[in-house]
Scaffold this motif. Sequence first.
Motif, mmCIF file in Angstrom:
data_model
loop_
_atom_site.group_PDB
_atom_site.id
_atom_site.type_symbol
_atom_site.label_atom_id
_atom_site.label_comp_id
_atom_site.label_asym_id
_atom_site.label_seq_id
_atom_site.Cartn_x
_atom_site.Cartn_y
_atom_site.Cartn_z
ATOM 1 N N UNK A 97 0.791 -1.235 0.060
ATOM 2 C CA UNK A 97 0.056 0.130 -0.114
ATOM 3 C C UNK A 97 1.031 1.139 -0.003
ATOM 4 N N UNK A 98 1.220 1.729 -1.395
ATOM 5 C CA UNK A 98 1.970 3.029 -1.111
ATOM 6 C C UNK A 98 1.481 4.240 -0.510
ATOM 7 N N UNK A 99 2.212 4.993 -0.147
ATOM 8 C CA UNK A 99 1.886 6.363 0.384
ATOM 9 C C UNK A 99 1.947 7.068 -0.929
ATOM 10 N N UNK A 100 0.991 8.030 -1.199
ATOM 11 C CA UNK A 100 0.982 8.857 -2.268
ATOM 12 C C UNK A 100 1.334 10.510 -1.932
ATOM 13 N N UNK A 101 2.190 10.971 -2.441
ATOM 14 C CA UNK A 101 2.651 12.460 -2.052
ATOM 15 C C UNK A 101 2.157 13.214 -3.129
ATOM 16 N N UNK A 102 1.356 14.383 -2.551
ATOM 17 C CA UNK A 102 0.701 15.509 -3.382
ATOM 18 C C UNK A 102 1.305 16.629 -3.300
ATOM 19 N N UNK A 103 2.633 17.087 -3.584
ATOM 20 C CA UNK A 103 3.488 18.343 -3.324
ATOM 21 C C UNK A 103 2.855 19.155 -4.329
ATOM 22 N N UNK A 104 2.547 20.553 -3.922
ATOM 23 C CA UNK A 104 2.070 21.658 -4.883
ATOM 24 C C UNK A 104 2.902 21.865 -5.973
ATOM 25 N N UNK A 105 2.268 21.792 -7.157
ATOM 26 C CA UNK A 105 3.225 22.035 -8.372
ATOM 27 C C UNK A 105 3.970 20.862 -8.948
ATOM 28 N N UNK A 106 3.931 19.789 -8.345
ATOM 29 C CA UNK A 106 4.574 18.433 -8.797
ATOM 30 C C UNK A 106 3.336 17.609 -9.115
ATOM 31 N N UNK A 107 3.867 16.626 -9.967
ATOM 32 C CA UNK A 107 2.666 15.467 -10.114
ATOM 33 C C UNK A 107 2.887 14.543 -8.964
ATOM 34 N N UNK A 108 1.586 13.821 -8.573
ATOM 35 C CA UNK A 108 1.547 12.970 -7.636
ATOM 36 C C UNK A 108 2.593 11.916 -7.743
ATOM 37 N N UNK A 109 3.097 11.301 -6.569
ATOM 38 C CA UNK A 109 4.191 10.424 -6.589
ATOM 39 C C UNK A 109 4.047 9.496 -5.295
ATOM 40 N N UNK A 110 4.188 8.149 -5.761
ATOM 41 C CA UNK A 110 4.234 7.277 -4.493
ATOM 42 C C UNK A 110 5.468 7.355 -3.852
ATOM 43 N N UNK A 111 5.628 7.205 -2.506
ATOM 44 C CA UNK A 111 6.872 7.129 -1.692
ATOM 45 C C UNK A 111 6.749 6.173 -0.872
ATOM 46 N N UNK A 112 7.817 5.432 -0.581
ATOM 47 C CA UNK A 112 8.038 4.418 0.370
ATOM 48 C C UNK A 112 8.866 4.432 1.576
ATOM 49 N N UNK A 113 9.349 5.766 1.626
ATOM 50 C CA UNK A 113 10.228 6.209 2.779
ATOM 51 C C UNK A 113 11.392 5.368 2.997
ATOM 52 N N UNK A 114 11.873 4.846 2.083
ATOM 53 C CA UNK A 114 13.143 4.021 1.646
ATOM 54 C C UNK A 114 14.162 5.020 1.423
ATOM 55 N N UNK A 115 15.525 4.824 1.582
ATOM 56 C CA UNK A 115 16.639 5.894 0.819
ATOM 57 C C UNK A 115 16.586 5.532 -0.724
ATOM 58 N N UNK A 116 17.036 6.687 -1.212
ATOM 59 C CA UNK A 116 16.989 6.778 -2.516
ATOM 60 C C UNK A 116 17.695 5.672 -3.268
ATOM 61 N N UNK A 117 17.090 5.184 -4.324
ATOM 62 C CA UNK A 117 17.865 4.010 -5.070
ATOM 63 C C UNK A 117 17.339 2.666 -4.697
ATOM 64 N N UNK A 118 16.527 2.453 -3.718
ATOM 65 C CA UNK A 118 15.926 1.336 -3.162
ATOM 66 C C UNK A 118 14.575 1.280 -3.576
ATOM 67 N N UNK A 119 14.006 0.410 -4.122
ATOM 68 C CA UNK A 119 12.544 0.214 -4.246
ATOM 69 C C UNK A 119 12.057 -1.055 -3.983
#
Length: 119
Positions: A97-119
């Motif tokens: 169940x990914x978390x969705x980030x809706x940052x103003x001015x940016x397209x929605x993005x799923x985030x997993x709160x893991x370090x960059x480069x890991x998925x």
Amino acid sequence: MDPWNPLGTGNPLQTALVGLYAAQLTGADEIPVAYEMVTERAARVLGLTAAEYGIAQGAPASFVLLPAETPAEALRRQVRPRYVVARGTVLAETPPAPARLNWPGEPPADVDFRPAGRS
């Protein structure tokens, strides 16, 4: 309901995280110890033998599969078990169940709160 903690969820990871904060044990070498306390050390306290606990040929195939690469990641992210297996039978399954980030001015993005480069 968590029989040991009226505000708990019954998840040992939550107990370990609260213990880490309460005892101020957030050093890199202390975090894995807290994870061991609610896994391997808890099994020893219960008197489970190597044949009853752990991943090994001939063991009863009872385990919880967490979507985390390290104990620290499991504790930090408070991951929900992906699978709960008892004696080789899947008892519970939690879909990602990914978390969705809706940052103003940016397209929605799923985030997993893991370090960059890991998925």
